[in-house]
Design an enzyme around this catalytic site. Structure first.
Site, PDB file in Angstrom:
ATOM      1  CB  SER A   1      19.911  13.456  -2.518  1.00 34.67           C
ATOM      2  OG  SER A   1      20.786  14.555  -2.444  1.00 34.67           O
TER       3      SER A   1
ATOM      4  CE  LYS B   1      14.461  21.750   2.048  1.00 34.59           C
ATOM      5  NZ  LYS B   1      14.397  22.573   0.838  1.00 34.59           N
TER       6      LYS B   1
ATOM      7  CG  ASP C   1      16.802  26.454  -1.311  1.00 40.28           C
ATOM      8  OD1 ASP C   1      17.746  25.749  -1.725  1.00 40.28           O
ATOM      9  OD2 ASP C   1      15.724  25.966  -0.902  1.00 40.28           O
TER      10      ASP C   1
HETATM   11  P1  NAP Z   1       6.152  24.046  -3.223  1.00 37.05           P
HETATM   12  O1  NAP Z   1       6.442  24.707  -1.924  1.00 37.05           O
HETATM   13  O2  NAP Z   1       5.378  22.798  -3.259  1.00 37.05           O
HETATM   14  O3  NAP Z   1       5.416  25.141  -4.173  1.00 37.05           O
HETATM   15  C1  NAP Z   1       4.932  24.797  -5.454  1.00 37.05           C
HETATM   16  C2  NAP Z   1       4.462  26.038  -6.202  1.00 37.05           C
HETATM   17  O4  NAP Z   1       4.056  25.646  -7.523  1.00 37.05           O
HETATM   18  C3  NAP Z   1       3.272  26.726  -5.551  1.00 37.05           C
HETATM   19  O5  NAP Z   1       3.363  28.121  -5.747  1.00 37.05           O
HETATM   20  C4  NAP Z   1       2.082  26.143  -6.346  1.00 37.05           C
HETATM   21  O6  NAP Z   1       0.942  26.973  -6.375  1.00 37.05           O
HETATM   22  C5  NAP Z   1       2.703  26.082  -7.733  1.00 37.05           C
HETATM   23  N1  NAP Z   1       2.003  25.112  -8.585  1.00 37.05           N
HETATM   24  C6  NAP Z   1       2.075  23.755  -8.530  1.00 37.05           C
HETATM   25  N2  NAP Z   1       1.249  23.198  -9.458  1.00 37.05           N
HETATM   26  C7  NAP Z   1       0.646  24.243 -10.095  1.00 37.05           C
HETATM   27  C8  NAP Z   1      -0.324  24.340 -11.145  1.00 37.05           C
HETATM   28  N3  NAP Z   1      -0.823  23.240 -11.739  1.00 37.05           N
HETATM   29  N4  NAP Z   1      -0.713  25.564 -11.565  1.00 37.05           N
HETATM   30  C9  NAP Z   1      -0.208  26.699 -10.984  1.00 37.05           C
HETATM   31  N5  NAP Z   1       0.708  26.680  -9.976  1.00 37.05           N
HETATM   32  C10 NAP Z   1       1.131  25.463  -9.544  1.00 37.05           C
HETATM   33  O7  NAP Z   1       7.508  23.737  -4.003  1.00 37.05           O
HETATM   34  P2  NAP Z   1       8.931  24.500  -3.932  1.00 37.05           P
HETATM   35  O8  NAP Z   1       9.784  23.849  -2.944  1.00 37.05           O
HETATM   36  O9  NAP Z   1       8.667  25.956  -3.818  1.00 37.05           O
HETATM   37  O10 NAP Z   1       9.527  24.126  -5.382  1.00 37.05           O
HETATM   38  C11 NAP Z   1       8.938  24.612  -6.564  1.00 37.05           C
HETATM   39  C12 NAP Z   1       9.726  24.123  -7.777  1.00 37.05           C
HETATM   40  O11 NAP Z   1      11.053  24.607  -7.723  1.00 37.05           O
HETATM   41  C13 NAP Z   1       9.835  22.604  -7.888  1.00 37.05           C
HETATM   42  O12 NAP Z   1       9.717  22.269  -9.244  1.00 37.05           O
HETATM   43  C14 NAP Z   1      11.237  22.305  -7.392  1.00 37.05           C
HETATM   44  O13 NAP Z   1      11.794  21.144  -7.967  1.00 37.05           O
HETATM   45  C15 NAP Z   1      11.988  23.547  -7.861  1.00 37.05           C
HETATM   46  N6  NAP Z   1      13.154  23.887  -7.017  1.00 37.05           N
HETATM   47  C16 NAP Z   1      14.363  24.031  -7.627  1.00 37.05           C
HETATM   48  C17 NAP Z   1      15.479  24.378  -6.866  1.00 37.05           C
HETATM   49  C18 NAP Z   1      16.812  24.547  -7.534  1.00 37.05           C
HETATM   50  O14 NAP Z   1      17.828  24.441  -6.846  1.00 37.05           O
HETATM   51  N7  NAP Z   1      16.851  24.827  -8.820  1.00 37.05           N
HETATM   52  C19 NAP Z   1      15.349  24.563  -5.474  1.00 37.05           C
HETATM   53  C20 NAP Z   1      14.094  24.415  -4.886  1.00 37.05           C
HETATM   54  C21 NAP Z   1      12.998  24.069  -5.665  1.00 37.05           C
HETATM   55  P3  NAP Z   1      -0.197  26.837  -5.231  1.00 37.05           P
HETATM   56  O15 NAP Z   1       0.302  27.613  -4.058  1.00 37.05           O
HETATM   57  O16 NAP Z   1      -1.399  27.427  -5.858  1.00 37.05           O
HETATM   58  O17 NAP Z   1      -0.354  25.371  -4.933  1.00 37.05           O
END
Ligand code: NAP
Length: 278
Positions: free
Chosen positions: A14, A65, A102
């Site tokens: 982190s 969380k 977030d």
């Molecule tokens: P999560 O709950 O695991 O959700 C992942 C999402 O990505 C789901 O909608 C999933 O679709 C999709 N996905 C993954 N692999 C895929 C593929 N091969 N093809 C199509 N869709 C795919 O994760 P999260 O917490 O929402 O985070 C998502 C991303 O945002 C991560 O990269 C994370 O690092 C980033 N993030 C950034 C911040 C920031 O502060 N900038 C904050 C939070 C998260 P399915 O439902 O079909 O599996």
């Protein structure tokens, strides 16, 4: 002296301690922000006795969380809507309060990176239906988007989110992600696609208005292919690093009593320490 920490399992990666230490130093405040490994099996007890564990508040990361959501005695509107807590603090009566920052981080990033982005907006296309998408849909509803389309690989998950958030949110087939961009004022990638080590995000932007704002919450790399393509065709873009920095401001203010600023210096320091351009 006030003490806070990032908690979860694992927490070694982190960047939160560096971000909060920067603000403590910049504002000349006494305080400490560390890392505490908290396994899910002990998390409920840990959060319910924060003070006994030497903390005045904390951030919560995966996989705790939802446990923090259950542990909090008071939840703000964002936490209630999102169903997960990433920030805990004790109020003046010692009540354990929880928020999910977030969504506010997402909004703060766009407000700073593209002022006026939410003027006269109607339609947003959100790619993805995971935890981050849930927070972002809540945030977009706060800013008056009347037509929010969720495109997700697993349709059922987008349907669950659309049903949860109500009338102005709809689930769209993943196959339609390029054609569905017509008439959108905002495109947000919340999937893991385009992230270092993940497959590419395959989408054509031809149907998207050149005035539409494009943002990617993936920040490794900082300049994702989606943002590069959007810049080439003239769309305003905002990268995802600011979301990480802005979401942290809320907890800092609760624990240490002052709202910090997301400065260019902090952004550059974070880029350097994460080697985002390397
Ligand atoms: P999560 O709950 O695991 O959700 C992942 C999402 O990505 C789901 O909608 C999933 O679709 C999709 N996905 C993954 N692999 C895929 C593929 N091969 N093809 C199509 N869709 C795919 O994760 P999260 O917490 O929402 O985070 C998502 C991303 O945002 C991560 O990269 C994370 O690092 C980033 N993030 C950034 C911040 C920031 O502060 N900038 C904050 C939070 C998260 P399915 O439902 O079909 O599996």
């Amino acid at each position: 002296m006030k003490k806070a920490a990032i908690t979860g399992h694992p927490v070694s990666h982190s960047k939160s301690p560096e971000i909060h230490s920067y603000w403590l130093k910049q504002l000349g405040l006494e305080g400490e922000y560390g890392r505490v490994e908290v396994s899910p099996s002990t998390a409920m007890d840990f959060y319910q006795s924060l003070k006994d564990n030497g903390l005045d508040g904390c951030n919560v990361t995966i996989p705790n969380k939802e446990i923090a959501f259950e542990a909090a005695q008071h939840l703000d509107d964002a936490a209630k809507a999102i169903g997960a807590v990433n920030t805990l603090w004790l109020d003046e009566d010692g009540v354990l309060c929880g928020s999910n920052t977030d969504g506010l981080g997402f909004l703060g990033n766009l407000d700073q990176g593209c002022p006026g982005w939410d003027n006269n907006v109607n339609k947003a296309v959100v790619l993805g239906a995971g935890g981050a998408a849930r927070a972002i849909i809540w945030a977009l509803q706060q800013r008056g988007f009347n037509n929010i389309h969720i495109c997700n690989r697993t349709f059922e998950k987008s349907k669950v989110l659309a049903d949860y958030f109500g009338g102005n949110v709809s689930a769209q087939p993943w196959e339609n992600r390029s054609t569905d961009l017509e008439g959108a004022d905002l495109l947000v990638n919340t999937t893991a696609l385009g992230m270092k080590g993940q497959p590419k995000l395959d989408i054509a932007l031809d149907k998207l208005s050149k005035k539409a704002v494009v943002t990617d919450i993936v920040y490794t790399p900082l300049m994702t292919d989606l943002l590069k393509t959007a810049i080439e065709r003239g769309n305003p873009v905002v990268d995802g690093l600011g979301m990480l920095l802005h979401q942290a401001t809320v907890g800092f203010a609760k624990w240490f009593g002052q709202m910090p600023e997301v400065t260019e210096e902090l952004r550059q320091q974070t880029i350097k320490s994460m080697d985002l351009e390397g």
